[in-house]
Write a protein that holds these residues in place. Structure first.
Motif, PDB file in Angstrom:
ATOM      1  N   CYS A  26     -11.490  94.235  52.834  1.00  0.00           N
ATOM      2  CA  CYS A  26     -12.236  93.237  53.595  1.00  0.00           C
ATOM      3  C   CYS A  26     -13.647  93.714  53.907  1.00  0.00           C
ATOM      4  O   CYS A  26     -13.866  94.893  54.186  1.00  0.00           O
ATOM      5  CB  CYS A  26     -11.520  92.927  54.918  1.00  0.00           C
ATOM      6  N   CYS A  29     -17.282  90.887  57.754  1.00  0.00           N
ATOM      7  CA  CYS A  29     -17.127  89.510  58.191  1.00  0.00           C
ATOM      8  C   CYS A  29     -15.646  89.112  58.229  1.00  0.00           C
ATOM      9  O   CYS A  29     -15.147  88.540  59.195  1.00  0.00           O
ATOM     10  CB  CYS A  29     -17.902  88.605  57.239  1.00  0.00           C
ATOM     11  N   GLU A  30     -14.963  89.456  57.170  1.00  0.00           N
ATOM     12  CA  GLU A  30     -13.529  89.156  57.114  1.00  0.00           C
ATOM     13  C   GLU A  30     -12.770  89.942  58.177  1.00  0.00           C
ATOM     14  O   GLU A  30     -11.812  89.467  58.776  1.00  0.00           O
ATOM     15  CB  GLU A  30     -12.983  89.484  55.719  1.00  0.00           C
ATOM     16  N   GLU A  32     -13.802  90.724  61.030  1.00  0.00           N
ATOM     17  CA  GLU A  32     -13.941  90.066  62.334  1.00  0.00           C
ATOM     18  C   GLU A  32     -12.904  88.980  62.518  1.00  0.00           C
ATOM     19  O   GLU A  32     -12.346  88.811  63.599  1.00  0.00           O
ATOM     20  CB  GLU A  32     -15.345  89.449  62.452  1.00  0.00           C
ATOM     21  N   GLU A  33     -12.659  88.251  61.443  1.00  0.00           N
ATOM     22  CA  GLU A  33     -11.640  87.200  61.530  1.00  0.00           C
ATOM     23  C   GLU A  33     -10.265  87.773  61.815  1.00  0.00           C
ATOM     24  O   GLU A  33      -9.494  87.245  62.616  1.00  0.00           O
ATOM     25  CB  GLU A  33     -11.585  86.404  60.210  1.00  0.00           C
ATOM     26  N   GLU A  36      -9.767  88.885  65.366  1.00  0.00           N
ATOM     27  CA  GLU A  36      -9.488  87.844  66.346  1.00  0.00           C
ATOM     28  C   GLU A  36      -8.002  87.514  66.475  1.00  0.00           C
ATOM     29  O   GLU A  36      -7.559  87.077  67.531  1.00  0.00           O
ATOM     30  CB  GLU A  36     -10.251  86.563  65.970  1.00  0.00           C
ATOM     31  N   LEU A 121      -5.330  82.541  56.827  1.00  0.00           N
ATOM     32  CA  LEU A 121      -6.468  83.412  56.543  1.00  0.00           C
ATOM     33  C   LEU A 121      -6.370  83.960  55.127  1.00  0.00           C
ATOM     34  O   LEU A 121      -7.358  84.026  54.385  1.00  0.00           O
ATOM     35  CB  LEU A 121      -6.498  84.555  57.565  1.00  0.00           C
ATOM     36  N   THR A 125      -8.921  84.022  51.803  1.00  0.00           N
ATOM     37  CA  THR A 125      -9.528  85.348  51.719  1.00  0.00           C
ATOM     38  C   THR A 125      -8.910  86.140  50.576  1.00  0.00           C
ATOM     39  O   THR A 125      -7.931  86.855  50.759  1.00  0.00           O
ATOM     40  CB  THR A 125      -9.314  86.129  53.041  1.00  0.00           C
TER      41      THR A 125
END
Lengths: 247, 247
Positions: A26, A29-30, A32-33, A36, A121, A125
DNA sequence: CGACACATTGAGGTAAATCAAGTTGTGTGG
DNA sequence: CCACACAACTTGATTTACCTCAATGTGTCG
Protein backbone atom coordinates in the motif's frame (compact mmCIF):
# COMPACT_ATOMS: atom_id res chain seq x y z
CA UNK A 1 -0.45 -10.53 33.55
CA UNK A 2 -0.89 -7.17 35.23
CA UNK A 3 -1.45 -5.20 32.03
CA UNK A 4 -2.47 -6.19 28.55
CA UNK A 5 0.03 -5.61 25.77
CA UNK A 6 -0.28 -2.02 24.73
CA UNK A 7 -2.80 -1.35 22.00
CA UNK A 8 -1.21 1.77 20.73
CA UNK A 9 0.54 1.13 17.44
CA UNK A 10 -1.54 3.96 16.21
CA UNK A 11 0.59 4.72 13.21
CA UNK A 12 0.86 2.21 10.38
CA UNK A 13 4.12 3.77 9.26
CA UNK A 14 5.83 2.56 12.40
CA UNK A 15 4.15 -0.82 12.42
CA UNK A 16 6.59 -3.70 12.90
CA UNK A 17 4.86 -5.76 10.22
CA UNK A 18 4.34 -2.89 7.82
CA UNK A 19 6.46 -4.37 5.04
CA UNK A 20 5.35 -8.00 5.27
CA UNK A 21 1.64 -7.93 6.05
CA UNK A 22 -1.35 -7.62 3.77
CA UNK A 23 -0.73 -3.88 3.62
CA UNK A 24 2.83 -4.30 2.37
CA UNK A 25 2.24 -2.86 -1.10
CA UNK A 26 0.00 0.00 0.00
CA UNK A 27 1.03 3.57 -0.60
CA UNK A 28 0.59 6.11 2.17
CA UNK A 29 -2.78 7.11 0.81
CA UNK A 30 -4.12 3.58 0.92
CA UNK A 31 -2.57 3.15 4.31
CA UNK A 32 -4.63 6.03 5.61
CA UNK A 33 -7.80 4.32 4.51
CA UNK A 34 -6.77 1.17 6.29
CA UNK A 35 -5.82 3.18 9.32
CA UNK A 36 -9.37 4.42 9.58
CA UNK A 37 -10.99 1.01 9.79
CA UNK A 38 -8.38 -0.84 11.80
CA UNK A 39 -8.43 -1.67 15.49
CA UNK A 40 -6.22 -3.76 17.73
CA UNK A 41 -7.23 -6.79 19.76
CA UNK A 42 -5.23 -8.76 22.30
CA UNK A 43 -5.63 -12.36 23.30
CA UNK A 44 -4.04 -14.25 26.13
CA UNK A 45 -2.20 -17.49 25.53
CA UNK A 46 -4.73 -20.28 25.23
CA UNK A 47 -7.67 -18.13 24.20
CA UNK A 48 -9.61 -19.10 21.12
CA UNK A 49 -9.70 -16.27 18.59
CA UNK A 50 -12.22 -17.85 16.24
CA UNK A 51 -14.23 -21.05 16.55
CA UNK A 52 -14.50 -23.40 13.63
CA UNK A 53 -17.87 -23.00 11.97
CA UNK A 54 -18.52 -19.58 13.43
CA UNK A 55 -19.31 -16.56 11.40
CA UNK A 56 -16.16 -14.51 10.90
CA UNK A 57 -16.93 -10.88 11.49
CA UNK A 58 -13.37 -9.65 11.06
CA UNK A 59 -10.11 -10.33 9.31
CA UNK A 60 -6.68 -9.16 10.35
CA UNK A 61 -2.96 -9.59 10.75
CA UNK A 62 -0.93 -11.07 13.54
CA UNK A 63 1.16 -8.22 14.96
CA UNK A 64 2.94 -10.09 17.71
CA UNK A 65 2.70 -13.55 19.22
CA UNK A 66 1.72 -16.79 17.63
CA UNK A 67 -1.64 -18.25 16.66
CA UNK A 68 -2.40 -21.70 15.38
CA UNK A 69 -5.06 -23.11 13.10
CA UNK A 70 -6.34 -26.48 14.24
CA UNK A 71 -8.83 -29.04 13.04
CA UNK A 72 -10.43 -31.51 15.42
CA UNK A 73 -12.25 -34.78 14.76
CA UNK A 74 -15.28 -35.81 16.80
CA UNK A 75 -13.23 -38.24 18.86
CA UNK A 76 -10.79 -35.54 19.82
CA UNK A 77 -7.87 -36.21 17.51
CA UNK A 78 -6.52 -32.83 16.51
CA UNK A 79 -4.20 -31.64 13.80
CA UNK A 80 -2.65 -28.22 13.60
CA UNK A 81 -2.91 -27.05 10.00
CA UNK A 82 -1.18 -23.72 10.21
CA UNK A 83 1.09 -21.67 12.38
CA UNK A 84 0.50 -17.93 12.18
CA UNK A 85 3.43 -15.71 12.96
CA UNK A 86 3.67 -11.91 12.98
CA UNK A 87 2.53 -10.47 9.61
CA UNK A 88 0.44 -13.53 8.74
CA UNK A 89 -3.14 -12.91 7.74
CA UNK A 90 -6.23 -14.37 9.39
CA UNK A 91 -9.52 -14.64 7.59
CA UNK A 92 -10.88 -15.20 4.15
CA UNK A 93 -12.43 -12.27 2.38
CA UNK A 94 -15.48 -13.45 0.53
CA UNK A 95 -16.12 -16.39 2.82
CA UNK A 96 -18.44 -16.51 5.78
CA UNK A 97 -17.74 -19.47 8.04
CA UNK A 98 -14.39 -20.19 9.62
CA UNK A 99 -13.13 -23.59 8.53
CA UNK A 100 -10.94 -24.19 11.60
CA UNK A 101 -10.27 -22.99 15.09
CA UNK A 102 -7.82 -20.14 15.49
CA UNK A 103 -6.14 -20.30 18.89
CA UNK A 104 -3.65 -17.95 20.52
CA UNK A 105 -0.64 -20.12 21.29
CA UNK A 106 1.16 -17.31 23.04
CA UNK A 107 -0.11 -13.90 24.06
CA UNK A 108 -1.25 -12.35 20.83
CA UNK A 109 -1.91 -8.94 19.34
CA UNK A 110 -3.85 -8.64 16.12
CA UNK A 111 -4.55 -5.74 13.83
CA UNK A 112 -8.17 -6.26 12.82
CA UNK A 113 -10.55 -4.95 10.21
CA UNK A 114 -14.27 -5.54 10.15
CA UNK A 115 -14.85 -7.89 7.29
CA UNK A 116 -17.32 -5.90 5.22
CA UNK A 117 -15.38 -2.63 5.10
CA UNK A 118 -12.20 -4.53 4.39
CA UNK A 119 -13.79 -6.38 1.49
CA UNK A 120 -15.05 -3.14 0.04
CA UNK A 121 -11.66 -1.52 0.40
CA UNK A 122 -10.03 -4.55 -1.16
CA UNK A 123 -12.37 -4.41 -4.14
CA UNK A 124 -11.06 -0.97 -5.07
CA UNK A 125 -7.46 -1.41 -3.93
CA UNK A 126 -5.56 -3.81 -6.18
CA UNK A 127 -2.46 -3.46 -4.03
CA UNK A 128 -4.24 -5.19 -1.19
CA UNK A 129 -5.88 -7.87 -3.33
CA UNK A 130 -2.58 -8.55 -5.01
CA UNK A 131 -0.66 -8.84 -1.77
CA UNK A 132 -3.32 -11.15 -0.36
CA UNK A 133 -3.01 -13.45 -3.37
CA UNK A 134 0.74 -13.48 -2.91
CA UNK A 135 0.40 -14.37 0.75
CA UNK A 136 -2.19 -17.04 0.06
CA UNK A 137 0.09 -18.66 -2.49
CA UNK A 138 2.86 -18.67 0.10
CA UNK A 139 0.60 -20.31 2.63
CA UNK A 140 -0.40 -22.89 0.07
CA UNK A 141 3.25 -23.70 -0.53
CA UNK A 142 3.85 -23.99 3.19
CA UNK A 143 0.82 -26.27 3.59
CA UNK A 144 2.05 -28.51 0.79
CA UNK A 145 5.54 -28.65 2.16
CA UNK A 146 3.94 -29.71 5.40
CA UNK A 147 2.03 -32.46 3.65
CA UNK A 148 5.36 -34.05 2.75
CA UNK A 149 6.43 -33.82 6.38
CA UNK A 150 3.21 -35.38 7.63
CA UNK A 151 2.96 -38.06 4.98
CA UNK A 152 6.49 -39.27 4.51
CA UNK A 153 8.89 -38.20 7.21
CA UNK A 154 9.94 -40.17 10.29
CA UNK A 155 9.36 -38.82 13.78
CA UNK A 156 12.95 -37.66 14.04
CA UNK A 157 12.78 -35.94 10.66
CA UNK A 158 9.50 -34.31 11.63
CA UNK A 159 11.00 -32.79 14.77
CA UNK A 160 14.06 -31.63 12.88
CA UNK A 161 11.80 -30.09 10.22
CA UNK A 162 9.80 -28.19 12.78
CA UNK A 163 12.88 -26.91 14.56
CA UNK A 164 14.39 -25.80 11.30
CA UNK A 165 11.24 -23.94 10.29
CA UNK A 166 11.00 -22.18 13.63
CA UNK A 167 14.70 -21.36 13.56
CA UNK A 168 14.47 -19.90 10.07
CA UNK A 169 11.37 -17.83 10.74
CA UNK A 170 12.89 -16.59 13.95
CA UNK A 171 16.08 -15.64 12.15
CA UNK A 172 14.16 -13.75 9.49
CA UNK A 173 12.15 -11.89 12.13
CA UNK A 174 15.03 -10.93 14.37
CA UNK A 175 17.27 -10.40 11.38
CA UNK A 176 20.08 -12.41 12.80
CA UNK A 177 21.51 -14.39 9.93
CA UNK A 178 21.72 -18.13 9.51
CA UNK A 179 25.44 -18.43 9.89
CA UNK A 180 26.81 -19.53 13.23
CA UNK A 181 24.77 -21.14 15.97
CA UNK A 182 21.09 -20.25 16.15
CA UNK A 183 19.37 -19.64 19.45
CA UNK A 184 15.66 -19.32 20.12
CA UNK A 185 12.84 -20.24 22.46
CA UNK A 186 10.34 -22.86 21.44
CA UNK A 187 6.97 -21.14 21.31
CA UNK A 188 5.12 -24.46 21.50
CA UNK A 189 4.50 -27.06 24.18
CA UNK A 190 5.36 -30.67 23.41
CA UNK A 191 1.69 -31.31 22.92
CA UNK A 192 1.30 -28.48 20.42
CA UNK A 193 4.32 -29.78 18.53
CA UNK A 194 2.75 -33.22 18.50
CA UNK A 195 -0.45 -31.74 17.08
CA UNK A 196 1.52 -30.01 14.40
CA UNK A 197 3.54 -33.08 13.49
CA UNK A 198 0.89 -35.77 13.67
CA UNK A 199 2.69 -37.47 16.57
CA UNK A 200 2.05 -38.10 20.25
CA UNK A 201 3.63 -35.86 22.82
CA UNK A 202 5.65 -38.79 24.15
CA UNK A 203 7.22 -39.38 20.78
CA UNK A 204 8.02 -35.67 20.48
CA UNK A 205 9.72 -35.74 23.84
CA UNK A 206 11.72 -38.85 23.01
CA UNK A 207 12.92 -37.50 19.68
CA UNK A 208 13.92 -34.17 21.16
CA UNK A 209 15.92 -36.06 23.78
CA UNK A 210 17.53 -38.13 21.05
CA UNK A 211 18.49 -35.08 18.97
CA UNK A 212 19.95 -33.55 22.12
CA UNK A 213 21.92 -36.69 22.97
CA UNK A 214 23.28 -36.75 19.42
CA UNK A 215 24.40 -33.13 19.67
CA UNK A 216 22.13 -31.87 16.90
CA UNK A 217 20.57 -29.43 19.34
CA UNK A 218 21.34 -28.14 22.82
CA UNK A 219 18.70 -27.44 25.42
CA UNK A 220 18.66 -25.15 28.43
CA UNK A 221 15.52 -25.82 30.35
CA UNK A 222 12.74 -27.25 28.22
CA UNK A 223 12.27 -24.48 25.75
CA UNK A 224 15.54 -22.70 25.11
CA UNK A 225 17.18 -24.21 22.06
CA UNK A 226 20.61 -23.76 20.52
CA UNK A 227 21.39 -25.19 17.14
CA UNK A 228 25.15 -25.41 16.74
CA UNK A 229 25.03 -26.46 13.10
CA UNK A 230 22.05 -25.55 10.94
CA UNK A 231 23.27 -27.69 8.05
CA UNK A 232 23.33 -30.71 10.29
CA UNK A 233 19.78 -30.04 11.43
CA UNK A 234 18.57 -29.77 7.87
CA UNK A 235 20.21 -33.05 7.01
CA UNK A 236 18.33 -34.59 9.90
CA UNK A 237 15.16 -33.08 8.51
CA UNK A 238 15.74 -34.87 5.24
CA UNK A 239 15.85 -31.55 3.42
CA UNK A 240 18.13 -30.54 0.67
CA UNK A 241 21.05 -29.01 2.50
CA UNK A 242 22.14 -27.25 -0.63
CA UNK A 243 19.34 -25.31 -2.30
CA UNK A 244 18.78 -23.75 1.09
CA UNK A 245 16.91 -20.49 0.78
CA UNK A 246 16.64 -18.05 3.64
CA UNK A 247 12.90 -17.37 3.29
CA UNK B 1 -3.67 -43.72 -28.68
CA UNK B 2 -4.13 -43.33 -32.40
CA UNK B 3 -5.05 -39.66 -32.24
CA UNK B 4 -4.49 -37.05 -29.60
CA UNK B 5 -7.53 -35.60 -27.93
CA UNK B 6 -8.87 -32.91 -30.20
CA UNK B 7 -7.45 -29.49 -29.61
CA UNK B 8 -10.39 -27.61 -30.93
CA UNK B 9 -12.40 -26.09 -28.11
CA UNK B 10 -11.90 -22.92 -30.00
CA UNK B 11 -14.76 -21.09 -28.37
CA UNK B 12 -14.58 -20.22 -24.68
CA UNK B 13 -18.36 -19.88 -24.55
CA UNK B 14 -18.75 -23.61 -25.12
CA UNK B 15 -15.89 -24.59 -22.83
CA UNK B 16 -16.82 -27.32 -20.38
CA UNK B 17 -15.01 -25.57 -17.55
CA UNK B 18 -16.17 -22.09 -18.46
CA UNK B 19 -18.06 -21.50 -15.21
CA UNK B 20 -15.58 -23.00 -12.76
CA UNK B 21 -12.14 -22.10 -14.06
CA UNK B 22 -10.06 -18.99 -13.58
CA UNK B 23 -12.15 -17.29 -16.27
CA UNK B 24 -15.42 -17.96 -14.45
CA UNK B 25 -16.19 -14.33 -13.64
CA UNK B 26 -15.12 -12.90 -16.98
CA UNK B 27 -17.58 -11.10 -19.19
CA UNK B 28 -17.63 -11.83 -22.91
CA UNK B 29 -15.31 -8.96 -23.59
CA UNK B 30 -12.67 -10.21 -21.19
CA UNK B 31 -13.18 -13.69 -22.55
CA UNK B 32 -12.22 -12.47 -25.98
CA UNK B 33 -8.93 -11.17 -24.65
CA UNK B 34 -8.21 -14.51 -23.05
CA UNK B 35 -9.24 -16.25 -26.22
CA UNK B 36 -6.49 -14.44 -28.07
CA UNK B 37 -3.66 -15.61 -25.89
CA UNK B 38 -4.81 -19.11 -25.08
CA UNK B 39 -3.67 -22.36 -26.63
CA UNK B 40 -4.34 -26.01 -25.89
CA UNK B 41 -1.81 -28.64 -24.94
CA UNK B 42 -2.28 -32.38 -24.50
CA UNK B 43 -0.27 -34.74 -22.38
CA UNK B 44 -0.35 -38.49 -22.25
CA UNK B 45 -0.83 -40.32 -18.99
CA UNK B 46 2.49 -40.46 -17.17
CA UNK B 47 4.03 -37.44 -18.84
CA UNK B 48 5.51 -34.73 -16.67
CA UNK B 49 3.94 -31.37 -17.39
CA UNK B 50 6.33 -29.30 -15.29
CA UNK B 51 9.47 -30.30 -13.41
CA UNK B 52 10.05 -29.07 -9.91
CA UNK B 53 12.56 -26.25 -9.94
CA UNK B 54 12.09 -25.45 -13.61
CA UNK B 55 11.15 -22.09 -14.91
CA UNK B 56 7.41 -21.97 -15.56
CA UNK B 57 6.75 -20.37 -18.89
CA UNK B 58 3.00 -20.83 -18.85
CA UNK B 59 -0.01 -21.11 -16.59
CA UNK B 60 -3.32 -22.72 -17.40
CA UNK B 61 -6.40 -24.70 -16.53
CA UNK B 62 -7.02 -28.42 -16.60
CA UNK B 63 -9.73 -28.95 -19.22
CA UNK B 64 -10.00 -32.72 -19.02
CA UNK B 65 -8.10 -35.48 -17.30
CA UNK B 66 -6.25 -35.40 -14.01
CA UNK B 67 -2.88 -34.04 -13.02
CA UNK B 68 -1.08 -34.42 -9.74
CA UNK B 69 1.39 -32.29 -7.84
CA UNK B 70 4.12 -34.29 -6.18
CA UNK B 71 7.11 -33.63 -3.99
CA UNK B 72 10.02 -36.04 -3.83
CA UNK B 73 12.80 -36.41 -1.27
CA UNK B 74 16.35 -37.26 -2.29
CA UNK B 75 15.94 -40.86 -1.25
CA UNK B 76 12.89 -41.28 -3.41
CA UNK B 77 10.07 -40.98 -0.92
CA UNK B 78 7.29 -39.09 -2.65
CA UNK B 79 4.18 -37.34 -1.48
CA UNK B 80 1.38 -36.13 -3.68
CA UNK B 81 0.40 -32.66 -2.49
CA UNK B 82 -2.43 -31.88 -4.85
CA UNK B 83 -4.83 -33.47 -7.25
CA UNK B 84 -5.83 -31.26 -10.16
CA UNK B 85 -9.20 -31.96 -11.73
CA UNK B 86 -10.90 -30.21 -14.64
CA UNK B 87 -11.17 -26.45 -14.02
CA UNK B 88 -8.26 -26.43 -11.56
CA UNK B 89 -5.52 -23.92 -12.21
CA UNK B 90 -1.84 -24.68 -12.69
CA UNK B 91 0.82 -22.11 -12.10
CA UNK B 92 1.55 -19.16 -9.90
CA UNK B 93 1.39 -15.75 -11.46
CA UNK B 94 4.19 -13.68 -10.06
CA UNK B 95 6.43 -16.64 -9.27
CA UNK B 96 9.16 -18.04 -11.42
CA UNK B 97 10.19 -21.50 -10.32
CA UNK B 98 7.82 -24.42 -10.01
CA UNK B 99 7.83 -25.74 -6.45
CA UNK B 100 6.78 -29.29 -7.35
CA UNK B 101 6.41 -31.69 -10.22
CA UNK B 102 3.16 -31.60 -12.15
CA UNK B 103 2.42 -34.97 -13.70
CA UNK B 104 -0.40 -36.08 -15.97
CA UNK B 105 -2.06 -38.92 -14.09
CA UNK B 106 -4.43 -39.65 -16.95
CA UNK B 107 -4.43 -38.28 -20.47
CA UNK B 108 -4.68 -34.56 -19.98
CA UNK B 109 -5.79 -31.49 -21.90
CA UNK B 110 -4.85 -28.08 -20.65
CA UNK B 111 -5.86 -24.60 -21.68
CA UNK B 112 -2.63 -22.62 -21.44
CA UNK B 113 -1.55 -19.02 -21.41
CA UNK B 114 1.98 -17.78 -21.69
CA UNK B 115 2.84 -16.48 -18.28
CA UNK B 116 3.81 -12.90 -19.12
CA UNK B 117 0.73 -11.98 -21.18
CA UNK B 118 -1.49 -13.65 -18.62
CA UNK B 119 0.07 -11.66 -15.80
CA UNK B 120 -0.40 -8.44 -17.72
CA UNK B 121 -3.99 -9.30 -18.48
CA UNK B 122 -4.57 -10.21 -14.86
CA UNK B 123 -3.16 -6.90 -13.70
CA UNK B 124 -5.91 -5.02 -15.54
CA UNK B 125 -8.70 -7.57 -15.13
CA UNK B 126 -9.89 -7.76 -11.51
CA UNK B 127 -12.36 -10.49 -12.42
CA UNK B 128 -9.50 -12.84 -13.13
CA UNK B 129 -7.41 -11.83 -10.14
CA UNK B 130 -10.43 -12.15 -7.90
CA UNK B 131 -11.34 -15.59 -9.19
CA UNK B 132 -7.76 -16.74 -8.80
CA UNK B 133 -7.73 -15.64 -5.17
CA UNK B 134 -10.98 -17.53 -4.62
CA UNK B 135 -9.55 -20.66 -6.17
CA UNK B 136 -6.31 -20.38 -4.24
CA UNK B 137 -8.23 -20.09 -0.98
CA UNK B 138 -10.16 -23.21 -1.92
CA UNK B 139 -6.96 -25.08 -2.62
CA UNK B 140 -5.58 -23.94 0.70
CA UNK B 141 -8.64 -25.34 2.44
CA UNK B 142 -8.27 -28.60 0.59
CA UNK B 143 -4.59 -28.82 1.48
CA UNK B 144 -5.36 -28.22 5.12
CA UNK B 145 -8.13 -30.76 5.17
CA UNK B 146 -5.60 -33.15 3.73
CA UNK B 147 -3.16 -32.36 6.50
CA UNK B 148 -5.69 -33.77 8.96
CA UNK B 149 -5.99 -36.90 6.85
CA UNK B 150 -2.22 -37.35 6.65
CA UNK B 151 -1.47 -36.50 10.24
CA UNK B 152 -4.23 -38.14 12.20
CA UNK B 153 -6.26 -40.68 10.26
CA UNK B 154 -5.78 -44.44 10.16
CA UNK B 155 -5.08 -46.24 6.91
CA UNK B 156 -8.71 -47.30 6.60
CA UNK B 157 -9.93 -43.77 7.25
CA UNK B 158 -7.45 -42.42 4.73
CA UNK B 159 -8.76 -44.70 2.00
CA UNK B 160 -12.34 -43.85 2.87
CA UNK B 161 -11.48 -40.15 2.81
CA UNK B 162 -9.91 -40.40 -0.62
CA UNK B 163 -12.83 -42.36 -2.01
CA UNK B 164 -15.28 -39.88 -0.60
CA UNK B 165 -13.41 -36.93 -2.10
CA UNK B 166 -13.23 -38.54 -5.51
CA UNK B 167 -16.88 -39.54 -5.33
CA UNK B 168 -17.95 -36.03 -4.41
CA UNK B 169 -15.87 -34.31 -7.05
CA UNK B 170 -17.07 -36.78 -9.62
CA UNK B 171 -20.68 -36.17 -8.62
CA UNK B 172 -20.23 -32.42 -8.86
CA UNK B 173 -18.64 -32.75 -12.31
CA UNK B 174 -21.16 -35.13 -13.81
CA UNK B 175 -23.98 -33.42 -11.94
CA UNK B 176 -25.39 -36.62 -10.63
CA UNK B 177 -26.46 -35.95 -7.09
CA UNK B 178 -25.24 -37.54 -3.91
CA UNK B 179 -28.40 -39.48 -3.13
CA UNK B 180 -28.49 -43.15 -4.00
CA UNK B 181 -25.48 -45.26 -4.83
CA UNK B 182 -22.51 -43.51 -6.39
CA UNK B 183 -20.55 -45.07 -9.21
CA UNK B 184 -17.23 -43.97 -10.62
CA UNK B 185 -13.87 -45.11 -11.91
CA UNK B 186 -10.79 -44.64 -9.80
CA UNK B 187 -8.47 -42.38 -11.76
CA UNK B 188 -5.46 -43.44 -9.68
CA UNK B 189 -3.33 -46.55 -9.42
CA UNK B 190 -2.83 -48.10 -6.01
CA UNK B 191 0.62 -46.58 -5.99
CA UNK B 192 -0.68 -43.09 -6.75
CA UNK B 193 -3.23 -43.48 -3.98
CA UNK B 194 -0.45 -44.53 -1.63
CA UNK B 195 1.54 -41.43 -2.61
CA UNK B 196 -1.45 -39.28 -1.92
CA UNK B 197 -2.22 -40.89 1.43
CA UNK B 198 1.25 -41.33 2.84
CA UNK B 199 0.91 -45.12 2.79
CA UNK B 200 2.47 -48.01 0.93
CA UNK B 201 0.65 -49.50 -2.02
CA UNK B 202 0.28 -52.80 -0.16
CA UNK B 203 -1.55 -51.09 2.67
CA UNK B 204 -3.79 -49.34 0.17
CA UNK B 205 -4.62 -52.63 -1.45
CA UNK B 206 -5.34 -54.34 1.86
CA UNK B 207 -7.60 -51.57 3.09
CA UNK B 208 -9.53 -51.46 -0.16
CA UNK B 209 -10.04 -55.21 0.13
CA UNK B 210 -11.20 -54.77 3.72
CA UNK B 211 -13.70 -52.02 2.82
CA UNK B 212 -14.99 -54.28 0.06
CA UNK B 213 -15.31 -57.27 2.39
CA UNK B 214 -17.23 -55.09 4.84
CA UNK B 215 -19.61 -53.93 2.15
CA UNK B 216 -18.65 -50.27 2.36
CA UNK B 217 -17.74 -50.32 -1.32
CA UNK B 218 -18.25 -52.67 -4.27
CA UNK B 219 -15.61 -53.28 -6.89
CA UNK B 220 -15.91 -54.45 -10.48
CA UNK B 221 -12.45 -55.04 -11.78
CA UNK B 222 -9.81 -53.02 -9.98
CA UNK B 223 -10.98 -49.55 -10.73
CA UNK B 224 -14.75 -49.43 -11.04
CA UNK B 225 -16.23 -48.49 -7.69
CA UNK B 226 -19.79 -48.44 -6.41
CA UNK B 227 -20.61 -46.83 -3.10
CA UNK B 228 -23.97 -48.12 -1.92
CA UNK B 229 -24.19 -45.78 1.04
CA UNK B 230 -22.31 -42.51 1.01
CA UNK B 231 -23.12 -41.80 4.65
CA UNK B 232 -21.52 -45.05 5.66
CA UNK B 233 -18.39 -44.21 3.70
CA UNK B 234 -18.14 -40.84 5.37
CA UNK B 235 -18.46 -42.45 8.78
CA UNK B 236 -15.58 -44.72 7.83
CA UNK B 237 -13.63 -41.62 6.83
CA UNK B 238 -14.12 -40.22 10.31
CA UNK B 239 -15.91 -37.20 8.86
CA UNK B 240 -18.90 -35.48 10.23
CA UNK B 241 -21.74 -37.30 8.55
CA UNK B 242 -24.04 -34.41 9.32
CA UNK B 243 -22.67 -31.05 8.28
CA UNK B 244 -22.02 -32.69 4.93
CA UNK B 245 -21.72 -30.11 2.21
CA UNK B 246 -21.90 -31.03 -1.43
CA UNK B 247 -18.87 -29.02 -2.57
C1' DC C 1 1.48 -67.23 -26.11
C1' DG C 2 4.71 -64.55 -23.14
C1' DA C 3 5.78 -60.12 -21.34
C1' DC C 4 4.54 -56.53 -18.61
C1' DA C 5 2.23 -53.37 -15.49
C1' DC C 6 -0.89 -53.50 -11.91
C1' DA C 7 -2.82 -55.64 -8.00
C1' DT C 8 -3.50 -58.96 -4.12
C1' DT C 9 -2.15 -61.63 -0.19
C1' DG C 10 0.93 -63.52 3.38
C1' DA C 11 4.61 -63.61 7.00
C1' DG C 12 7.53 -61.14 9.82
C1' DG C 13 9.74 -56.85 11.52
C1' DT C 14 9.65 -52.15 13.34
C1' DA C 15 8.50 -47.30 14.34
C1' DA C 16 5.44 -45.09 16.83
C1' DA C 17 1.25 -45.43 19.84
C1' DT C 18 -0.42 -46.58 24.21
C1' DC C 19 -0.32 -47.26 29.00
C1' DA C 20 2.01 -46.19 33.12
C1' DA C 21 5.20 -44.28 36.37
C1' DG C 22 8.17 -40.70 37.54
C1' DT C 23 10.51 -35.94 37.33
C1' DT C 24 10.89 -30.95 37.02
C1' DG C 25 9.42 -26.56 37.66
C1' DT C 26 6.24 -22.99 39.12
C1' DG C 27 2.78 -20.82 41.51
C1' DT C 28 -0.45 -21.05 45.87
C1' DG C 29 -1.73 -21.10 50.38
C1' DG C 30 -0.83 -22.55 55.11
C1' DC D 1 9.61 -21.13 54.08
C1' DC D 2 7.79 -25.38 53.27
C1' DA D 3 4.07 -28.40 51.66
C1' DC D 4 1.07 -28.99 47.99
C1' DA D 5 -1.05 -28.98 43.70
C1' DC D 6 -0.61 -28.77 38.94
C1' DA D 7 0.99 -28.51 34.28
C1' DA D 8 4.64 -29.63 31.41
C1' DC D 9 7.79 -32.94 30.47
C1' DT D 10 10.59 -37.37 30.56
C1' DT D 11 11.33 -42.16 30.52
C1' DG D 12 10.13 -47.14 30.49
C1' DA D 13 7.45 -51.39 29.10
C1' DT D 14 4.30 -53.25 26.03
C1' DT D 15 1.26 -53.35 22.02
C1' DT D 16 -0.05 -52.54 17.38
C1' DA D 17 -0.71 -50.49 12.88
C1' DC D 18 1.72 -50.17 9.17
C1' DC D 19 5.95 -51.25 6.50
C1' DT D 20 8.99 -54.44 4.17
C1' DC D 21 10.01 -58.33 1.68
C1' DA D 22 8.32 -61.99 -1.06
C1' DA D 23 5.25 -64.80 -3.68
C1' DT D 24 1.22 -65.11 -6.45
C1' DG D 25 -2.71 -63.50 -9.27
C1' DT D 26 -5.08 -60.78 -13.09
C1' DG D 27 -5.71 -58.33 -17.23
C1' DT D 28 -3.89 -56.16 -21.52
C1' DC D 29 -1.14 -55.74 -25.56
C1' DG D 30 2.22 -56.89 -29.04
Amino acid sequence: MSSHPQLCHSDCQDCPIRHRAVCAHCDSCELEELEEIKYYRSFEAGQTVIWSGDQMSFVGSVVSGIASLTQTMEDGRTQMVGLLLPSDFVGRPGRDGAPYDVVATTDLVMCCFRKKPFEELMARTPHIAHRLLEMTLDELDAAREWMLVLGRKTAREKIASLLSIIARRDASLTKRGMSGPMVFDLPLTREAMADYLGLTLETVSRQISALKKDGVIHLEGKRHVTIPDMGRLMEEAGDDTDGGFLV
